[in-house]
Design a protein around this motif. Sequence first.
Motif, PDB file in Angstrom:
ATOM      1  N   THR A 106       0.870  -1.176   0.000  1.00  0.00           N
ATOM      2  CA  THR A 106       0.000   0.000   0.000  1.00  0.00           C
ATOM      3  C   THR A 106       0.905   1.224   0.000  1.00  0.00           C
ATOM      4  N   THR A 107       0.996   1.887  -1.157  1.00  0.00           N
ATOM      5  CA  THR A 107       1.987   2.945  -1.322  1.00  0.00           C
ATOM      6  C   THR A 107       1.385   4.317  -1.586  1.00  0.00           C
ATOM      7  N   ASN A 108       0.074   4.458  -1.421  1.00  0.00           N
ATOM      8  CA  ASN A 108      -0.484   5.799  -1.553  1.00  0.00           C
ATOM      9  C   ASN A 108      -1.509   6.083  -0.467  1.00  0.00           C
ATOM     10  N   THR A 109      -1.653   7.350  -0.176  1.00  0.00           N
ATOM     11  CA  THR A 109      -2.501   7.809   0.924  1.00  0.00           C
ATOM     12  C   THR A 109      -3.963   7.429   0.714  1.00  0.00           C
ATOM     13  N   GLU A 110      -4.430   7.520  -0.525  1.00  0.00           N
ATOM     14  CA  GLU A 110      -5.835   7.238  -0.810  1.00  0.00           C
ATOM     15  C   GLU A 110      -6.214   5.801  -0.458  1.00  0.00           C
ATOM     16  N   GLU A 147      -4.079  13.193   5.923  1.00  0.00           N
ATOM     17  CA  GLU A 147      -3.545  12.828   4.604  1.00  0.00           C
ATOM     18  C   GLU A 147      -2.112  13.303   4.413  1.00  0.00           C
ATOM     19  N   GLU A 151       1.073  10.861   3.944  1.00  0.00           N
ATOM     20  CA  GLU A 151       1.926  11.010   2.756  1.00  0.00           C
ATOM     21  C   GLU A 151       3.385  11.198   3.162  1.00  0.00           C
ATOM     22  N   ILE A 154       4.718   7.822   4.060  1.00  0.00           N
ATOM     23  CA  ILE A 154       4.915   7.016   2.849  1.00  0.00           C
ATOM     24  C   ILE A 154       6.198   7.453   2.145  1.00  0.00           C
ATOM     25  N   GLN A 155       6.441   8.741   2.079  1.00  0.00           N
ATOM     26  CA  GLN A 155       7.675   9.236   1.455  1.00  0.00           C
ATOM     27  C   GLN A 155       8.911   8.806   2.237  1.00  0.00           C
ATOM     28  N   TRP A 158       9.542   5.286   1.124  1.00  0.00           N
ATOM     29  CA  TRP A 158      10.177   5.256  -0.196  1.00  0.00           C
ATOM     30  C   TRP A 158      11.660   5.592  -0.075  1.00  0.00           C
TER      31      TRP A 158
END
Length: 163
Positions: A106-110, A147, A151, A154-155, A158
């Motif tokens: 799961t790599t995006n906020t949405e 959000e 994010e 998540i960054q 990455w």
Amino acid sequence: MGIFDWIKNKETKTEFEKAFADLNQMSSIVPSAGKTFDLLKCLNSDTTQSQAESLISEFNKIQYASNTNSTFYFYFPIVTHILYFKPEYEKDILGYLIGPNFANGTTNTEEMIPLIQGAMKYKLSENSGYLTKESQNWIMNILPKLENEIEREIQKCWKELNE
């Protein structure tokens, strides 16, 4: 202890004891888990900054090691309970929820917010005592407003992946 004593004791556990049973059980081998459990018992909106910092410090020492799902589900009730009372520590502990889910793809906020909310519903269907009412409130009412913070986490994931 006889079976009836065991059943009686099991039934009289508080909401707190049910939600943090794994943490309490771990305390026999990981001292910081026991300290975290004890500090969580006292956590409320009046908890001082010093007490909260002690809690975060002990919590960060736990270093629960397992697969990504088990890691997420171990930290889930603790992080959400803390952030309900002390949202200012979000930068320090939100990664415990985001990192394992990122590792699972799961790599995006949405996707992250509904995934965490779905995890709550799933765990509560298995065990109604898995999360405190405060944790549930935070997941449904505060998490969707984070959000930008999600994010950011998540960054971070990455960046760590690319290093």
